[in-house]
Motif scaffolding. Structure first.
Motif, PDB file in Angstrom:
ATOM      1  N   ASP A  50      55.690  25.964  39.525  1.00  0.00           N
ATOM      2  CA  ASP A  50      54.877  26.860  39.788  1.00  0.00           C
ATOM      3  C   ASP A  50      54.682  27.521  40.775  1.00  0.00           C
ATOM      4  OD1 ASP A  50      52.222  27.808  39.721  1.00  0.00           O
ATOM      5  OD2 ASP A  50      51.236  26.241  39.234  1.00  0.00           O
ATOM      6  N   VAL A  51      55.440  28.823  40.885  1.00  0.00           N
ATOM      7  CA  VAL A  51      55.755  29.522  42.027  1.00  0.00           C
ATOM      8  C   VAL A  51      54.489  29.967  42.703  1.00  0.00           C
ATOM      9  CG1 VAL A  51      56.829  31.683  43.008  1.00  0.00           C
ATOM     10  CG2 VAL A  51      58.164  29.887  41.349  1.00  0.00           C
ATOM     11  N   ARG A  52      53.559  30.621  41.686  1.00  0.00           N
ATOM     12  CA  ARG A  52      52.354  31.242  42.317  1.00  0.00           C
ATOM     13  C   ARG A  52      51.449  30.639  43.139  1.00  0.00           C
ATOM     14  NH1 ARG A  52      50.995  36.258  40.269  1.00  0.00           N
ATOM     15  NH2 ARG A  52      48.930  35.922  40.605  1.00  0.00           N
ATOM     16  N   ARG A  53      51.431  29.147  42.503  1.00  0.00           N
ATOM     17  CA  ARG A  53      50.555  27.948  43.175  1.00  0.00           C
ATOM     18  C   ARG A  53      51.296  27.677  44.633  1.00  0.00           C
ATOM     19  NH1 ARG A  53      45.739  26.199  45.149  1.00  0.00           N
ATOM     20  NH2 ARG A  53      45.763  23.996  45.134  1.00  0.00           N
ATOM     21  N   GLY A  54      52.583  27.618  44.726  1.00  0.00           N
ATOM     22  CA  GLY A  54      53.030  27.381  45.919  1.00  0.00           C
ATOM     23  C   GLY A  54      53.086  28.435  47.002  1.00  0.00           C
ATOM     24  N   VAL A 101      57.948  33.097  46.109  1.00  0.00           N
ATOM     25  CA  VAL A 101      57.227  31.997  47.185  1.00  0.00           C
ATOM     26  C   VAL A 101      56.659  32.178  48.460  1.00  0.00           C
ATOM     27  CG1 VAL A 101      59.106  30.387  47.586  1.00  0.00           C
ATOM     28  CG2 VAL A 101      56.910  29.383  46.900  1.00  0.00           C
ATOM     29  N   LEU A 102      57.877  33.055  49.094  1.00  0.00           N
ATOM     30  CA  LEU A 102      57.619  33.319  50.494  1.00  0.00           C
ATOM     31  C   LEU A 102      56.726  34.422  51.220  1.00  0.00           C
ATOM     32  CD1 LEU A 102      61.246  32.418  51.829  1.00  0.00           C
ATOM     33  CD2 LEU A 102      59.346  30.975  51.633  1.00  0.00           C
ATOM     34  N   MET A 103      56.683  35.315  50.122  1.00  0.00           N
ATOM     35  CA  MET A 103      56.242  36.802  50.609  1.00  0.00           C
ATOM     36  C   MET A 103      54.661  36.917  50.799  1.00  0.00           C
ATOM     37  SD  MET A 103      59.113  37.866  51.230  1.00  0.00           S
ATOM     38  CE  MET A 103      58.379  39.205  52.000  1.00  0.00           C
ATOM     39  N   TRP A 104      53.717  36.080  50.230  1.00  0.00           N
ATOM     40  CA  TRP A 104      52.307  36.239  50.372  1.00  0.00           C
ATOM     41  C   TRP A 104      52.030  35.400  51.712  1.00  0.00           C
ATOM     42  CZ3 TRP A 104      49.840  34.423  45.121  1.00  0.00           C
ATOM     43  CH2 TRP A 104      50.113  35.296  44.191  1.00  0.00           C
ATOM     44  N   ALA A 105      52.829  34.518  52.099  1.00  0.00           N
ATOM     45  CA  ALA A 105      52.633  33.924  53.334  1.00  0.00           C
ATOM     46  C   ALA A 105      53.133  34.700  54.567  1.00  0.00           C
ATOM     47  CB  ALA A 105      53.748  32.421  53.477  1.00  0.00           C
ATOM     48  N   ALA A 106      54.334  35.680  54.268  1.00  0.00           N
ATOM     49  CA  ALA A 106      54.732  36.567  55.059  1.00  0.00           C
ATOM     50  C   ALA A 106      53.501  37.565  55.487  1.00  0.00           C
ATOM     51  CB  ALA A 106      55.734  37.426  54.802  1.00  0.00           C
ATOM     52  N   ASP A 107      52.913  37.974  54.348  1.00  0.00           N
ATOM     53  CA  ASP A 107      51.740  38.864  54.493  1.00  0.00           C
ATOM     54  C   ASP A 107      50.610  38.312  55.416  1.00  0.00           C
ATOM     55  OD1 ASP A 107      53.349  40.741  53.155  1.00  0.00           O
ATOM     56  OD2 ASP A 107      52.321  40.514  50.928  1.00  0.00           O
ATOM     57  N   LEU A 109      50.899  36.220  57.657  1.00  0.00           N
ATOM     58  CA  LEU A 109      51.347  35.967  58.858  1.00  0.00           C
ATOM     59  C   LEU A 109      51.215  37.669  59.579  1.00  0.00           C
ATOM     60  CD1 LEU A 109      53.898  33.195  58.610  1.00  0.00           C
ATOM     61  CD2 LEU A 109      51.740  33.118  59.615  1.00  0.00           C
ATOM     62  N   GLY A 110      51.052  38.691  59.056  1.00  0.00           N
ATOM     63  CA  GLY A 110      51.005  40.032  59.443  1.00  0.00           C
ATOM     64  C   GLY A 110      52.211  40.723  58.939  1.00  0.00           C
ATOM     65  N   GLY A 111      53.090  40.224  57.900  1.00  0.00           N
ATOM     66  CA  GLY A 111      53.974  41.450  57.131  1.00  0.00           C
ATOM     67  C   GLY A 111      55.359  40.752  57.670  1.00  0.00           C
ATOM     68  N   ALA A 112      56.356  40.974  56.860  1.00  0.00           N
ATOM     69  CA  ALA A 112      57.539  40.435  57.120  1.00  0.00           C
ATOM     70  C   ALA A 112      58.077  41.550  58.019  1.00  0.00           C
ATOM     71  CB  ALA A 112      58.508  40.635  55.694  1.00  0.00           C
ATOM     72  N   GLU A 113      58.783  41.014  59.137  1.00  0.00           N
ATOM     73  CA  GLU A 113      59.454  41.797  60.295  1.00  0.00           C
ATOM     74  C   GLU A 113      60.988  41.896  59.957  1.00  0.00           C
ATOM     75  OE1 GLU A 113      58.223  39.534  63.346  1.00  0.00           O
ATOM     76  OE2 GLU A 113      56.170  39.738  63.084  1.00  0.00           O
ATOM     77  N   ARG A 163      59.010  40.013  45.212  1.00  0.00           N
ATOM     78  CA  ARG A 163      57.453  39.508  45.280  1.00  0.00           C
ATOM     79  C   ARG A 163      56.822  39.583  44.082  1.00  0.00           C
ATOM     80  NH1 ARG A 163      54.647  41.184  49.887  1.00  0.00           N
ATOM     81  NH2 ARG A 163      55.843  41.917  51.647  1.00  0.00           N
ATOM     82  N   LEU A 164      55.856  38.501  44.004  1.00  0.00           N
ATOM     83  CA  LEU A 164      55.056  38.319  42.842  1.00  0.00           C
ATOM     84  C   LEU A 164      53.839  39.285  42.810  1.00  0.00           C
ATOM     85  CD1 LEU A 164      54.306  34.551  43.743  1.00  0.00           C
ATOM     86  CD2 LEU A 164      55.966  35.337  42.070  1.00  0.00           C
ATOM     87  N   PRO A 165      53.663  39.555  41.538  1.00  0.00           N
ATOM     88  CA  PRO A 165      52.688  40.798  41.342  1.00  0.00           C
ATOM     89  C   PRO A 165      51.434  40.229  42.008  1.00  0.00           C
ATOM     90  CG  PRO A 165      53.792  39.987  39.138  1.00  0.00           C
ATOM     91  CD  PRO A 165      54.223  39.028  40.319  1.00  0.00           C
ATOM     92  N   ALA A 166      50.612  41.387  42.703  1.00  0.00           N
ATOM     93  CA  ALA A 166      49.444  41.189  43.223  1.00  0.00           C
ATOM     94  C   ALA A 166      48.333  40.567  42.456  1.00  0.00           C
ATOM     95  CB  ALA A 166      48.906  42.152  44.199  1.00  0.00           C
TER      96      ALA A 166
END
Length: 279
Positions: A50-54, A101-107, A109-113, A163-166
């Motif tokens: 369940d990638v979206r839940r993660g 799975v990582l990119m919502w968390a990056a967002d 935290l202020g966005g991927a650098e 990126r997962l769909p918003a």
């Protein structure tokens, strides 16, 4: 915290569960490479694949943690041509499969650098299994970064992480539309809309009641601050600890009661805006 030579903390999220030794094995790989780093287990009870839940749980959690390397493994594509990445964001590093799975968390935290593909086999455990990249790639690389390995040494920069769909989020003058962003173990249905979205549908602020519309059904529920604001087993709409609106049931399972699961569309219409005789 960040140290002169890396990070003093790692976090770990997977869908591995606790019935097998998978989590302990990954901890072992981390301990071999970053023996002084503390490991915080976020959860290992994400539903299988369940990638979206993660992604949702990771995004809600990492802003509350100290600067760390966050290893997240929800990886139904393990062993395929999907990439593996490390993402720097807000003083943290996120390590895992390139499946969103990582990119919502990056967002959060202020966005991927910066984003790097994990291609340096010298940082991996060998031999590499086609079914256990958490042990062989993500835990070793995450721990190596925590121990001071710079991202430039894990592999080349990558410009197009998946990126997962918003989640759906629509606000009109009379309704707020979203979807079930996640369902927790209590059955609370976190929606992809905020209280501020709902307040925009009513002059003067948040309505006292809303009509919940989903799957062709309609329910009227109160808008409240706490679970105990309503009688036992009664439904309500509240703002959860992450700031999202959530459908809940005092002492019950709202997901079961409403027949909802992650990804289902839900519309919220203030009761005062519903015509007396809706068509």
């Amino acid at each position: 915290m960040t140290t002169a030579n890396g990070y003093s903390c790692l976090s770990f999220l997977t869908d591995y569960g606790r019935a097998d030794g998978f989590v302990a094995i990954c901890h072992g790989q981390m301990a071999k490479r970053a023996p002084t780093a503390r490991v915080i287990d976020i959860t290992h009870d994400i539903g299988p694949g369940d990638v979206r839940r993660g992604a949702a749980v990771l995004a809600e959690t990492v802003p509350e943690l100290p600067p760390a390397v966050h290893v997240a493994v929800v990886d139904p594509g393990v062993g395929t041509r999907r990439r593996s990445i490390a993402v720097a964001a807000g003083g943290h590093v996120l390590v895992g499969p390139d499946n969103g799975v990582l990119m919502w968390a990056a967002d959060a935290l202020g966005g991927a650098e910066a984003c790097h593909e994990l291609t340096e086999p010298g940082l991996w455990r060998h031999p590499v299994s086609a079914t256990f990249h958490g042990r062989d790639i993500y835990a070793p690389v995450g721990a190596s970064v925590a121990a001071g390995t710079p991202l430039s040494e894990v592999g080349p920069e990558l410009a197009d992480p998946v990126r997962l769909p918003a989640p759906r989020r629509e606000v009109s003058g009379t309704a707020a539309g979203g979807e079930v962003r996640a369902v927790d173990r209590f059955g609370n249905c976190q929606l992809s809309v905020f209280a501020s979205d709902l307040s925009r549908t009513v002059p003067g602020g948040t309505p006292e009641r809303v009509e919940v519309r989903a799957h062709g059904n309609r329910w009227t529920v109160p808008v409240a601050d706490t679970f105990a604001s309503v009688a036992h087993r009664q439904p309500l709409l509240l703002t959860d600890s992450a700031g999202y609106l959530a459908l809940a049931q005092n002492g019950g399972d709202a997901a079961h009661g409403f027949g909802l699961r992650a990804g289902d569309p839900v519309d919220l219409v203030p009761v005062s805006e519903i015509p007396a005789n809706p068509v």
